[in-house]
Design a protein around this motif. Structure first.
Motif, PDB file in Angstrom:
ATOM      1  N   HIS A 102     -18.510  57.645 -21.582  1.00  0.00           N
ATOM      2  CA  HIS A 102     -18.579  57.311 -23.007  1.00  0.00           C
ATOM      3  C   HIS A 102     -19.391  56.036 -23.244  1.00  0.00           C
ATOM      4  O   HIS A 102     -19.979  55.862 -24.318  1.00  0.00           O
ATOM      5  N   ALA A 103     -19.401  55.153 -22.235  1.00  0.00           N
ATOM      6  CA  ALA A 103     -20.165  53.909 -22.351  1.00  0.00           C
ATOM      7  C   ALA A 103     -21.638  54.116 -22.017  1.00  0.00           C
ATOM      8  O   ALA A 103     -22.439  53.191 -22.133  1.00  0.00           O
ATOM      9  N   GLY A 104     -21.993  55.341 -21.600  1.00  0.00           N
ATOM     10  CA  GLY A 104     -23.383  55.652 -21.287  1.00  0.00           C
ATOM     11  C   GLY A 104     -23.855  55.117 -19.956  1.00  0.00           C
ATOM     12  O   GLY A 104     -25.060  54.924 -19.747  1.00  0.00           O
ATOM     13  N   LEU A 105     -22.931  54.898 -19.027  1.00  0.00           N
ATOM     14  CA  LEU A 105     -23.296  54.358 -17.710  1.00  0.00           C
ATOM     15  C   LEU A 105     -23.708  55.476 -16.760  1.00  0.00           C
ATOM     16  O   LEU A 105     -23.249  56.608 -16.885  1.00  0.00           O
ATOM     17  N   SER A 106     -24.551  55.138 -15.813  1.00  0.00           N
ATOM     18  CA  SER A 106     -24.996  56.097 -14.813  1.00  0.00           C
ATOM     19  C   SER A 106     -24.909  55.471 -13.430  1.00  0.00           C
ATOM     20  O   SER A 106     -24.630  54.276 -13.290  1.00  0.00           O
ATOM     21  N   GLY A 107     -25.168  56.252 -12.414  1.00  0.00           N
ATOM     22  CA  GLY A 107     -25.086  55.764 -11.045  1.00  0.00           C
ATOM     23  C   GLY A 107     -23.755  56.118 -10.423  1.00  0.00           C
ATOM     24  O   GLY A 107     -22.903  56.754 -11.050  1.00  0.00           O
ATOM     25  N   LYS A 108     -23.560  55.691  -9.192  1.00  0.00           N
ATOM     26  CA  LYS A 108     -22.330  56.008  -8.472  1.00  0.00           C
ATOM     27  C   LYS A 108     -21.236  55.045  -8.893  1.00  0.00           C
ATOM     28  O   LYS A 108     -21.248  53.862  -8.530  1.00  0.00           O
ATOM     29  N   LEU A 109     -20.300  55.538  -9.667  1.00  0.00           N
ATOM     30  CA  LEU A 109     -19.230  54.725 -10.219  1.00  0.00           C
ATOM     31  C   LEU A 109     -17.877  55.347  -9.911  1.00  0.00           C
ATOM     32  O   LEU A 109     -17.751  56.561  -9.811  1.00  0.00           O
ATOM     33  N   GLY A 110     -16.892  54.508  -9.762  1.00  0.00           N
ATOM     34  CA  GLY A 110     -15.534  54.987  -9.491  1.00  0.00           C
ATOM     35  C   GLY A 110     -14.562  53.847  -9.638  1.00  0.00           C
ATOM     36  O   GLY A 110     -14.904  52.775 -10.146  1.00  0.00           O
ATOM     37  N   THR A 111     -13.341  54.041  -9.185  1.00  0.00           N
ATOM     38  CA  THR A 111     -12.335  52.994  -9.304  1.00  0.00           C
ATOM     39  C   THR A 111     -12.743  51.743  -8.517  1.00  0.00           C
ATOM     40  O   THR A 111     -12.419  50.624  -8.903  1.00  0.00           O
ATOM     41  N   HIS A 112     -13.455  51.934  -7.414  1.00  0.00           N
ATOM     42  CA  HIS A 112     -13.831  50.789  -6.579  1.00  0.00           C
ATOM     43  C   HIS A 112     -14.925  49.949  -7.226  1.00  0.00           C
ATOM     44  O   HIS A 112     -15.196  48.821  -6.782  1.00  0.00           O
ATOM     45  N   SER A 113     -15.545  50.480  -8.278  1.00  0.00           N
ATOM     46  CA  SER A 113     -16.551  49.700  -8.999  1.00  0.00           C
ATOM     47  C   SER A 113     -15.925  48.444  -9.607  1.00  0.00           C
ATOM     48  O   SER A 113     -16.606  47.427  -9.779  1.00  0.00           O
ATOM     49  N   MET A 114     -14.636  48.510  -9.939  1.00  0.00           N
ATOM     50  CA  MET A 114     -13.956  47.333 -10.493  1.00  0.00           C
ATOM     51  C   MET A 114     -13.926  46.210  -9.461  1.00  0.00           C
ATOM     52  O   MET A 114     -14.247  45.061  -9.762  1.00  0.00           O
ATOM     53  N   ARG A 115     -13.521  46.538  -8.247  1.00  0.00           N
ATOM     54  CA  ARG A 115     -13.445  45.541  -7.173  1.00  0.00           C
ATOM     55  C   ARG A 115     -14.837  45.031  -6.803  1.00  0.00           C
ATOM     56  O   ARG A 115     -15.025  43.845  -6.535  1.00  0.00           O
ATOM     57  N   LYS A 116     -15.825  45.921  -6.798  1.00  0.00           N
ATOM     58  CA  LYS A 116     -17.196  45.511  -6.519  1.00  0.00           C
ATOM     59  C   LYS A 116     -17.693  44.538  -7.595  1.00  0.00           C
ATOM     60  O   LYS A 116     -18.395  43.561  -7.289  1.00  0.00           O
ATOM     61  N   THR A 117     -17.343  44.805  -8.834  1.00  0.00           N
ATOM     62  CA  THR A 117     -17.738  43.928  -9.937  1.00  0.00           C
ATOM     63  C   THR A 117     -17.128  42.541  -9.760  1.00  0.00           C
ATOM     64  O   THR A 117     -17.809  41.517  -9.928  1.00  0.00           O
ATOM     65  N   PHE A 118     -15.857  42.500  -9.404  1.00  0.00           N
ATOM     66  CA  PHE A 118     -15.183  41.228  -9.168  1.00  0.00           C
ATOM     67  C   PHE A 118     -15.864  40.455  -8.046  1.00  0.00           C
ATOM     68  O   PHE A 118     -16.180  39.270  -8.185  1.00  0.00           O
ATOM     69  N   GLY A 119     -16.105  41.121  -6.925  1.00  0.00           N
ATOM     70  CA  GLY A 119     -16.734  40.465  -5.787  1.00  0.00           C
ATOM     71  C   GLY A 119     -18.109  39.928  -6.130  1.00  0.00           C
ATOM     72  O   GLY A 119     -18.474  38.807  -5.739  1.00  0.00           O
ATOM     73  N   ASN A 120     -18.885  40.703  -6.861  1.00  0.00           N
ATOM     74  CA  ASN A 120     -20.229  40.287  -7.249  1.00  0.00           C
ATOM     75  C   ASN A 120     -20.179  39.077  -8.173  1.00  0.00           C
ATOM     76  O   ASN A 120     -20.972  38.135  -8.021  1.00  0.00           O
ATOM     77  N   ASN A 121     -19.231  39.067  -9.113  1.00  0.00           N
ATOM     78  CA  ASN A 121     -19.108  37.949 -10.043  1.00  0.00           C
ATOM     79  C   ASN A 121     -18.696  36.661  -9.325  1.00  0.00           C
ATOM     80  O   ASN A 121     -19.205  35.579  -9.634  1.00  0.00           O
TER      81      ASN A 121
END
Length: 207
Positions: free
Chosen positions: A133-152
């Protein structure tokens, strides 16, 4: 999910505005807590109201017991920022209004059964719908949250290094993610290859 990518700040804001339905507050809180705490999805789903509320107040640090953590021999505590605390408070108020609240209730409670959390599969479905619904693409899943945190966290530490603060960006990121070694953090952040790509692009100019 192996290979999941992190989200940018703009994408996080778009996803936060993409939840809807009866469990909108629950699902938005799950996502927000995921990108601000770095807990794995199984760790998030293990949380109960008693883990996040003390003396009628949302705690400033959240702890997941070692029994609910992957490959660790001790629990891990993570600081909650003001936005995450407010989201948890709003979720608990919603649960109270609907009469599904107790200190023993799972925070991300399923509508199936008396008191059980949503499953990891259900969490993936919820987030996948929000990403779409947000119009995102690419390989996304529940682990994307943890990856986002680590990257930040890593980005923040790099900024401190640039200002002359004596921190080890990898070591601090490893600590935030609960990794036992710096090497684990380096492998985890392997998606950050923009400098390598930039160097390769320069070859075209030099040749």
């Amino acid at each position: 999910m192996k290979g999941c990518r992190p989200l940018s700040g703009v994408e996080v804001r778009r996803v936060l505005g993409s939840f809807s339905g009866w469990e909108e507050q629950r699902d938005r809180t799950l996502f927000l807590l995921g990108v601000t705490s770095g807990f794995r999805i199984s760790e998030l789903l293990s949380l109960r109201v008693r883990d996040v509320v003390r003396s009628k107040r949302v705690v400033k640090e959240i702890e997941v017991k070692r029994a609910n953590m992957k490959g660790r021999h001790e629990s891990r505590q993570i600081y909650l920022n003001r936005q995450a605390q407010q989201a948890i408070l709003s979720l608990i108020h919603s649960m109270q209004q609907r009469g599904v609240w107790s200190h023993d209730s799972f925070l991300f409670k399923s509508r199936q059964g008396k008191n059980s959390p949503i499953t990891r599969v259900r969490a993936y479905q919820i987030l996948s719908t929000a990403f779409r619904h947000a119009g995102l693409s690419g390989k996304l899943g529940t682990h994307s949250m943890r990856k986002t945190f680590g990257n930040n966290v890593y980005e923040h530490m790099l900024n401190l290094v640039a200002k002359g603060v004596g921190v080890d960006a990898y070591r601090e990121t490893a600590k935030a993610l609960g990794h036992k070694s710096v090497a684990s953090a380096e492998n985890y952040l392997s998606f950050r290859n923009e400098h390598l790509r930039a160097a390769i692009d320069q070859f075209e100019v030099c040749l």
